[in-house]
Write a protein that holds these residues in place. Structure first.
Motif, PDB file in Angstrom:
ATOM      1  N   LYS A 101      -3.405   0.677  -3.594  1.00 14.41           N
ATOM      2  CA  LYS A 101      -3.193  -0.721  -3.244  1.00 14.41           C
ATOM      3  C   LYS A 101      -2.504  -1.393  -4.419  1.00 14.41           C
ATOM      4  CE  LYS A 101      -5.629  -5.036  -2.221  1.00 14.41           C
ATOM      5  NZ  LYS A 101      -6.973  -5.682  -2.084  1.00 14.41           N
ATOM      6  N   THR A 156       3.429  -1.271   3.899  1.00 12.32           N
ATOM      7  CA  THR A 156       2.941   0.069   3.573  1.00 12.32           C
ATOM      8  C   THR A 156       4.151   0.958   3.323  1.00 12.32           C
ATOM      9  OG1 THR A 156       2.878   0.803   5.880  1.00 12.32           O
ATOM     10  CG2 THR A 156       0.880  -0.198   4.991  1.00 12.32           C
ATOM     11  N   THR A 212       0.857  -1.182   0.000  1.00  8.48           N
ATOM     12  CA  THR A 212       0.000   0.000   0.000  1.00  8.48           C
ATOM     13  C   THR A 212       0.891   1.229   0.000  1.00  8.48           C
ATOM     14  OG1 THR A 212      -1.756  -1.136   1.223  1.00  8.48           O
ATOM     15  CG2 THR A 212      -1.792   1.267   1.235  1.00  8.48           C
TER      16      THR A 212
END
Length: 279
Positions: free
Chosen positions: A181, A272, A121
């Protein structure tokens, strides 16, 4: 300092003689739109820095809190030979469906494939450099794209010219943020693992593929790459990563401190990545 280097020096590149006309056209576009006239604000260092995969992404996702003395526009980089923005053949930005947060799948009349790999992400926080990076750029737009697990680019690379996955556009929110994403990109021969992005003044500009304000690249920390590439499907990336470093990469070698993402996560659960983008 604006930097213009050759990009994607690997088996899918067509060579310098092919890239130079592309880069020349892109420089002219930026000159005409005034992007090349954006001054650096302050004296932020381009010195390379390290980042742990466990480091916090809070600073990059907070909307920017640096003082004006530390704030400078994101370094401008080449978009490379596979931008898909109309400057080198195919233009995905004008296709219905390109505005999306999940870029793992192809959309529209393409083959409908899905990019495989370690989940990733990506959050970019676009801020106003002139205000000392303290003001989010609400209503701007970001076009983001990168290679797949095999180091190939949709729309261009052999076998996936009918795919358009790992490409998408989003409008920045009240915090100046966009979140995508995706999957962690592979390392192909000759380049450090990275993500490309373009910043536009508005979503309308992005989907019209006009008036780019900034073009840059996000780099990943070494320890994150090494962990990701232990996962299934990334075996070739291990070999390619051993042949390059942030210090020798033809884009990041002159300084990557302002382009190095802060990371959280693991190869088993996904990562992330966060980066503040002053414009």
């Amino acid at each position: 300092m604006h930097r213009h280097h050759d990009d994607e020096v690997h088996e899918h590149d067509r060579g310098l003689s092919y890239d130079l006309p592309v880069l020349a056209r892109r420089r002219m576009i930026r000159l005409l739109t005034g992007a090349s006239l954006v001054p650096l604000v302050g004296c932020a260092s381009d010195e390379g820095t390290s980042a742990s995969s466990s480091s916090s992404a809070s600073a990059a996702s907070s909307g920017g809190s640096s003082s004006s003395a530390e704030c400078a526009t994101i370094p401008n980089e080449t978009a490379g030979p596979y931008p898909g923005d109309g400057s080198n053949g195919v233009n995905v930005l004008k296709e219905s469906g390109v505005v999306r947060s999940d870029i793992t799948k192809s959309f529209g009349d393409s083959a409908g494939g899905t990019a495989e790999g370690v989940p990733l992400t990506v959050t970019l926080t676009v801020v106003d450099a002139a205000s000392g990076c303290g003001t989010p750029k609400k209503g701007a737009a970001v076009y983001l794209w990168h290679a797949d697990r095999d180091g190939k680019y949709s729309l261009y690379s052999d076998g996936i010219t009918d795919e358009n996955y790992l490409r998408g556009v989003q409008e920045t929110d009240d915090k100046g943020q966009v979140t995508f994403k995706s999957v962690f990109p592979g390392c192909y021969d000759g380049r450090w693992p990275h993500i490309h992005f373009e910043v536009y003044g508005s979503l309308a500009d992005a989907t019209a593929a006009t008036s780019i304000t900034n073009t840059s690249q996000l780099a990943f920390p070494k320890d994150t790459c090494e962990e990701v590439y232990t996962a299934e499907g990334y075996s070739q990336s291990v070999t390619n990563l051993d042949r390059v470093s942030l210090e020798t990469d033809n884009i990041f070698s002159d300084g990557y401190g302002r382009q190095l993402a802060t990371m959280k996560g693991s190869a088993t659960e996904g990562y992330t990545a966060a980066l503040t983008v002053p414009v």
